[in-house]
Design a protein around this motif. Structure first.
Motif, mmCIF file in Angstrom:
data_model
loop_
_atom_site.group_PDB
_atom_site.id
_atom_site.type_symbol
_atom_site.label_atom_id
_atom_site.label_comp_id
_atom_site.label_asym_id
_atom_site.label_seq_id
_atom_site.Cartn_x
_atom_site.Cartn_y
_atom_site.Cartn_z
ATOM 1 N N VAL A 1 6.529 11.143 -2.395
ATOM 2 C CA VAL A 1 7.559 10.154 -2.051
ATOM 3 C C VAL A 1 7.011 9.125 -1.070
ATOM 4 O O VAL A 1 7.273 7.918 -1.197
ATOM 5 C CB VAL A 1 8.794 10.867 -1.467
ATOM 6 C CG1 VAL A 1 9.758 9.861 -0.859
ATOM 7 C CG2 VAL A 1 9.492 11.687 -2.545
ATOM 8 N N LEU A 2 6.227 9.593 -0.096
ATOM 9 C CA LEU A 2 5.628 8.652 0.856
ATOM 10 C C LEU A 2 4.662 7.707 0.154
ATOM 11 O O LEU A 2 4.618 6.498 0.447
ATOM 12 C CB LEU A 2 4.898 9.432 1.955
ATOM 13 C CG LEU A 2 5.786 10.260 2.893
ATOM 14 C CD1 LEU A 2 4.927 11.070 3.857
ATOM 15 C CD2 LEU A 2 6.742 9.352 3.665
ATOM 16 N N LEU B 1 4.811 6.840 -3.019
ATOM 17 C CA LEU B 1 5.630 5.928 -3.807
ATOM 18 C C LEU B 1 6.193 4.807 -2.939
ATOM 19 O O LEU B 1 6.181 3.636 -3.328
ATOM 20 C CB LEU B 1 6.780 6.699 -4.459
ATOM 21 C CG LEU B 1 6.441 7.596 -5.654
ATOM 22 C CD1 LEU B 1 7.637 8.446 -6.037
ATOM 23 C CD2 LEU B 1 5.988 6.763 -6.845
ATOM 24 N N GLY B 2 6.667 5.183 -1.757
ATOM 25 C CA GLY B 2 7.211 4.166 -0.862
ATOM 26 C C GLY B 2 6.173 3.161 -0.432
ATOM 27 O O GLY B 2 6.439 1.947 -0.408
ATOM 28 N N ALA B 3 4.975 3.647 -0.098
ATOM 29 C CA ALA B 3 3.904 2.735 0.317
ATOM 30 C C ALA B 3 3.519 1.798 -0.819
ATOM 31 O O ALA B 3 3.340 0.585 -0.621
ATOM 32 C CB ALA B 3 2.702 3.545 0.789
ATOM 33 N N TRP C 1 5.376 0.948 -3.344
ATOM 34 C CA TRP C 1 6.505 0.078 -3.649
ATOM 35 C C TRP C 1 6.550 -1.115 -2.701
ATOM 36 O O TRP C 1 6.871 -2.246 -3.097
ATOM 37 C CB TRP C 1 7.790 0.891 -3.537
ATOM 38 C CG TRP C 1 8.936 0.331 -4.310
ATOM 39 C CD1 TRP C 1 9.065 -0.929 -4.821
ATOM 40 C CD2 TRP C 1 10.117 1.036 -4.690
ATOM 41 N NE1 TRP C 1 10.253 -1.064 -5.476
ATOM 42 C CE2 TRP C 1 10.931 0.125 -5.417
ATOM 43 C CE3 TRP C 1 10.580 2.327 -4.480
ATOM 44 C CZ2 TRP C 1 12.166 0.490 -5.930
ATOM 45 C CZ3 TRP C 1 11.822 2.681 -4.996
ATOM 46 C CH2 TRP C 1 12.597 1.782 -5.710
ATOM 47 N N GLN C 2 6.212 -0.878 -1.448
ATOM 48 C CA GLN C 2 6.280 -1.942 -0.457
ATOM 49 C C GLN C 2 5.075 -2.869 -0.493
ATOM 50 O O GLN C 2 5.166 -4.026 -0.044
ATOM 51 C CB GLN C 2 6.394 -1.325 0.945
ATOM 52 C CG GLN C 2 7.699 -0.587 1.192
ATOM 53 C CD GLN C 2 8.911 -1.505 1.071
ATOM 54 O OE1 GLN C 2 8.904 -2.631 1.548
ATOM 55 N NE2 GLN C 2 9.958 -1.008 0.412
ATOM 56 N N THR C 3 3.954 -2.397 -1.012
ATOM 57 C CA THR C 3 2.712 -3.175 -0.914
ATOM 58 C C THR C 3 2.214 -3.734 -2.238
ATOM 59 O O THR C 3 1.333 -4.595 -2.233
ATOM 60 C CB THR C 3 1.594 -2.317 -0.301
ATOM 61 O OG1 THR C 3 1.377 -1.152 -1.118
ATOM 62 C CG2 THR C 3 1.955 -1.872 1.110
ATOM 63 N N ASP D 1 6.083 -2.393 -7.950
ATOM 64 C CA ASP D 1 7.484 -2.767 -7.795
ATOM 65 C C ASP D 1 8.098 -3.141 -9.143
ATOM 66 O O ASP D 1 9.243 -2.771 -9.450
ATOM 67 C CB ASP D 1 7.610 -3.937 -6.823
ATOM 68 C CG ASP D 1 9.046 -4.409 -6.675
ATOM 69 O OD1 ASP D 1 9.870 -3.641 -6.145
ATOM 70 O OD2 ASP D 1 9.336 -5.532 -7.125
ATOM 71 N N MET E 1 8.833 0.033 -11.068
ATOM 72 C CA MET E 1 9.936 0.783 -10.493
ATOM 73 C C MET E 1 11.275 0.100 -10.769
ATOM 74 O O MET E 1 12.278 0.776 -11.020
ATOM 75 C CB MET E 1 9.735 0.949 -8.989
ATOM 76 C CG MET E 1 8.655 1.962 -8.626
ATOM 77 S SD MET E 1 8.980 3.624 -9.273
ATOM 78 C CE MET E 1 10.510 4.038 -8.441
#
Length: 455
Positions: free
Chosen positions: A239-240, A242-244, A246-248, A253, A256
């Protein structure tokens, strides 16, 4: 032993390069067939020097039986093929998989060759992964720039197979890292692979890689309780990550945003999230219902598709009277192209492969497990897949299967420490790690058959 037999029995140190050439050339399209050609020439040379060379090789008998199931499934599909010329061409092309299997089995009967090949494939996977990281950071790899919404790495722009290939080859790199520095190196290798696979934009590769990691976690944990705890930790790391990403990454993005359409719940949104695969699967279902026994013929899916497509189907090309190329799911592909007969033969081949695994001695299973995980990842049915009857993915699948069959036919080691037990599917027991890099004994003569023990 005659001089010819002695020559045929000799396995030069460079023999592992023959199967390695195929995977090395895989990103370059049809060039990979040069590796197949080398193995065909090897088989021809061996048969000329010693006609019974494969009759005395235990792995060769299993290889022939498993290949025959696959070939007969395709041959049966010619009975009602919608594009007979295309189907017969595919059936003829699949003949090359038999010398591929036999040549690899002959080379890998010597465990030393398997060690060299395992290292080479693992290092090649590492190089491809590092190249993908370079493309993620700079926009360029050794094969040029990336696609707008995907990393393509060494496969080059316009060929989005990198994520799926890295996910399938991951067991080789993970196994080598595990043997090198244990769980620390295994974790580092898993994280190193995770980035390019996520940024490849291939959601099928995400599922494939999750499946591979789950097997490694289970193998390391050895108990349900520890497996659950480690899986929760891995999920948190995922999850971490994926979040990184997604943001970068704008590429990630975009994928997703499409994936999240499924949360809206409507059939249209779910179909959009799956890139239209619900439409393809529905048409495949109608195709199966109309041609249940032998299908529409291998590689005939695109030619039969317009007959079963609903009005306005976006995959239909009316100008060429063709549709989607394949069913994007292994069971649907087998049923639609080769029918119930094909699925029955595939099932028989699977049962034969399982029987070979069960009958293989412990040392051989310890060697074969990385290739075994790769094969399972390639055929994982709860995922979208590439076309198994295609020249490219079919070749990769049979290369992986050849490594697994060949590794199960290796000679036993004299040192009991060289090959500790490694039964991947053992439930509830602590599993020891197989030393796939241990030094093997000298290969036995293939002029006399080896016996295998039943596990």
């Amino acid at each position: 032993m005659t001089a010819a037999a002695a020559d045929a029995d000799a396995c030069p140190r460079w023999a592992w390069l023959l199967p390695f050439a195929l995977i090395f050339l895989l990103p370059f399209g049809r060039a990979a067939e040069l590796g197949t050609l080398a193995l065909v020439m090897l088989c021809a040379t061996l048969l000329l020097r010693q006609p019974r060379v494969f009759a005395t090789l235990p792995a060769a008998r299993w290889a022939l039986a498993i290949w025959a199931c696959y070939e007969l499934a395709a041959l049966g599909s010619t009975l009602a093929a919608v594009a007979p010329a295309r189907t017969w061409e595919t059936v003829a092309a699949m003949l090359r998989y038999l010398p591929l299997l036999l040549g690899v089995a002959w080379v890998l009967r010597d465990a030393a060759q398997w060690r060299r090949l395992l290292r080479a494939v693992a290092l090649l996977t590492l190089l491809w992964t590092l190249d993908a990281w370079m493309q993620a950071l700079t926009g360029w790899s050794v094969r040029g720039h990336a696609m707008p919404h995907r990393l393509t790495g060494v496969f080059g722009a316009g060929d989005p197979k990198m994520g799926q290939v890295l996910a399938v080859l991951a067991p080789f790199l993970l196994a080598l890292a595990q043997r090198w520095r244990g769980r620390v190196a295994l974790t580092a290798a898993a994280l190193l692979l995770l980035g390019p696979i996520l940024l490849s934009g291939s959601r099928a590769s995400w599922v494939t890689y999750a499946f591979v990691l789950a097997i490694f976690l289970w193998r390391e944990a050895g108990s349900w309780r520890r497996f659950a705890l480690w899986s929760a930790a891995a999920a948190l790391l995922g999850v971490l990550a994926l979040g990184a990403a997604w943001q970068t990454s704008t590429r990630f993005d975009a994928r997703m945003q499409r994936t999240l359409l499924a949360l809206k719940g409507s059939e249209h949104d779910i179909n959009a999230a799956l890139s239209g695969r619900l439409t393809i699967w529905a048409d495949a279902g109608r195709m199966i219902a109309a041609n249940p026994w032998t299908g529409v013929g291998v590689r005939g899916f695109r030619y039969a598709y317009p007959r079963y497509a609903r009005p306005g189907d976006p995959f239909v090309n009316r100008a060429e009277d063709q549709g989607a190329y394949y069913a994007h799911q292994i069971v649907l592909e087998i049923l639609s192209e080769s029918g119930v007969l094909g699925l029955a033969l595939w099932t028989l081949g699977t049962l034969l492969a399982w029987r070979m695994w069960r009958r293989a001695p412990t040392h051989a299973r310890a060697l074969a497990w990385p290739a075994g995980i790769a094969v399972l990842a390639a055929v994982f049915p709860f995922n979208t897949t590439l076309a198994f009857y295609s020249a490219w993915w079919g070749l990769l699948f049979w290369w992986l299967l050849a490594l697994w069959i060949g590794a199960l036919g290796t000679a036993p080691a004299t040192d009991a420490r060289a090959h500790p037990a490694a039964a991947i599917g053992a439930r509830g027991a602590r599993l020891s790690r197989p030393n796939t890099l241990a030094k093997p004994p000298c290969p036995p003569s293939i002029s006399s058959p080896r016996s295998t023990s039943t596990s």
